[in-house]
Design a protein around this motif. Sequence first.
Motif, short mmCIF file in Angstrom:
data_model
loop_
_atom_site.label_atom_id
_atom_site.label_comp_id
_atom_site.label_asym_id
_atom_site.label_seq_id
_atom_site.Cartn_x
_atom_site.Cartn_y
_atom_site.Cartn_z
N ALA A 212 0.83 -1.19 0.00
CA ALA A 212 0.00 0.00 0.00
C ALA A 212 0.87 1.25 0.00
O ALA A 212 2.05 1.21 0.38
N PRO A 213 0.32 2.39 -0.40
CA PRO A 213 1.10 3.64 -0.38
C PRO A 213 1.72 3.95 0.98
O PRO A 213 2.76 4.58 1.06
N ARG A 214 1.10 3.47 2.06
CA ARG A 214 1.61 3.77 3.40
C ARG A 214 2.86 2.98 3.74
O ARG A 214 3.61 3.36 4.65
N ASN A 215 3.11 1.88 3.05
CA ASN A 215 4.22 1.00 3.43
C ASN A 215 5.14 0.60 2.29
O ASN A 215 6.14 -0.08 2.53
N THR A 216 4.80 0.96 1.07
CA THR A 216 5.65 0.56 -0.05
C THR A 216 7.04 1.19 0.07
O THR A 216 7.22 2.24 0.69
N ASP A 217 8.03 0.53 -0.49
CA ASP A 217 9.40 1.04 -0.40
C ASP A 217 9.51 2.39 -1.11
O ASP A 217 8.98 2.58 -2.22
N LEU A 218 10.21 3.32 -0.45
CA LEU A 218 10.54 4.63 -1.03
C LEU A 218 12.03 4.85 -0.86
O LEU A 218 12.60 4.52 0.19
N THR A 219 12.67 5.42 -1.85
CA THR A 219 14.07 5.80 -1.68
C THR A 219 14.15 7.01 -0.75
O THR A 219 13.18 7.75 -0.55
N ASP A 220 15.33 7.23 -0.18
CA ASP A 220 15.54 8.41 0.66
C ASP A 220 15.25 9.68 -0.12
O ASP A 220 14.66 10.64 0.42
N THR A 221 15.65 9.70 -1.38
CA THR A 221 15.43 10.89 -2.20
C THR A 221 13.94 11.15 -2.39
O THR A 221 13.47 12.29 -2.29
N THR A 222 13.18 10.08 -2.68
CA THR A 222 11.74 10.25 -2.87
C THR A 222 11.09 10.74 -1.59
O THR A 222 10.24 11.64 -1.60
N ALA A 223 11.48 10.15 -0.46
CA ALA A 223 10.88 10.56 0.82
C ALA A 223 11.15 12.02 1.12
O ALA A 223 10.23 12.78 1.49
N THR A 224 12.38 12.47 0.95
CA THR A 224 12.68 13.87 1.26
C THR A 224 12.04 14.81 0.24
O THR A 224 11.65 15.93 0.59
#
Length: 490
Positions: A212-224
């Motif tokens: 789900a969008p709440r738990n799918t993997d995100l890169t550090d760059t995407t998160a910031t």
Amino acid sequence: MREVDLPPVRLEPYKEAFGPARSAELASVAERVGKRLAGRVVWQLNSTAAGGGVAELLYGLGPLAGALGVGTRWLVIDGDAEFFAITKRLCLRLYGIQGDSGALGPAELAHFRAVTEANAVELARRVRPGDVVVVHDPQPAGLVRVAWECGASVVWRCHIGSDRPNQHTVEGWAFLRHFLEPEDRMVFSTPRHVPGWAERPTVIPPSIDPCAPRNTDLTDTTATTVLGAVGILANGGPLPVTVPVPVGEPVTVRRPVTAVREGDPPSARVPMVVQVSRWDRLKDMGGVLRAFGEAGVEGAYLTLAGPDVGGAVADDPEAAALFEECRQQWRELPDGLRRRSQLLCLPMTDLRENALVVNALQRHATVVVQKSLAEGFGLTATEAMWKRRPLVASAVGGLRDQLDDDRHGLLLTDPKDIPAAAAAIRRLLTDPALAARLGAGARERVAERFLPDRHLTQWAQLIEDALKDTPGPAAGEPGPRQRRSGTKEH
């Protein structure tokens, strides 16, 4: 009463998350239950489609069950402000605290019944003999009887409770027992919350949806990038920001957060302590403010985030007042500490957008805190554990089952012990090796115990067992519940 749409999902991302053996086992169980249901429906019934752990669970499990061939639908009850004030009071009493000073007497019982009866008409129109109805928490508990009389197999699913029964829990259970029979099928998140009078309890801990969008993997760059664009971190780019996810359409983040802070947002390089919760007295946001101040780690920053109180959690009438209370506590902080902390209201207009922002915030956190005074099951804690975040959590309710102290996080024996909470936060902020070890252990713990394949398998076993019982009566016929309850004073 209204139905919540459950979008279709692809199974492939889940197979990747579960692995081949677990995916094959889940498919086999689902095929067996699907045949047993023979086209009948599993109905999920609760009080809100936005905010809170139950809604989060249903958005994850419902579509996945459907993709596996188990027909699942979701209904949300209607209620007025008085009804939700009563049920909020009831929930707090079941958690073992008084909450407001209001009563749970004859007038409140009469109003609860009236709202239940208004919803019963619509429920009876939808449910058919042989269906399965799962009724979540106290708000719709009055509909257990209605679903049975429609001929359904019924389960009451309780997500709340107290480790230590007291006068408040006694009062709460006394109110609810007007609508529940001891022999009803009941499901709890932890054995600590099973009342002594329940004759058929089952313990099924919740899970998180890894795709789900709440738990799918995100890169550090995407998160910031996401956090900067919505105004949580400094030097953010423009909105909107679109992020692909493994299930469903890409998520487009369009709305900034509403932030209470002094000065600019923190830099992405600043260590951040985060708690994500409802604005609820049981989540003790004010206690986290005090603990962070006592931790005394210069250069660290605190973020407390919850749903937008202007918008929306329909069954939580206290949220706005408790946010204001927390804001007042923030205003009273010393200047230096106030400049190193922020309160965030996250938009609820688009729930997938909200989920992605929460995901980015948890992934960016240096330390995640869940300092609940009482808890059924801490979904936000498990989400953070999945993201390898070191966790400080209260040893209450389901949190005691979710992690072991010093293996998957740090547990607070007394959730009201501010110095202990401060010491745990300080320890994780100043010991990166410990934080990394606990984060790695936390991820393994969730992978082993708190993913949907285990959760759905347990529910499948319960549903199969429920369907073996004599089904409820056809419409208009007296059935077992009517005979059991016909002479009982309610």
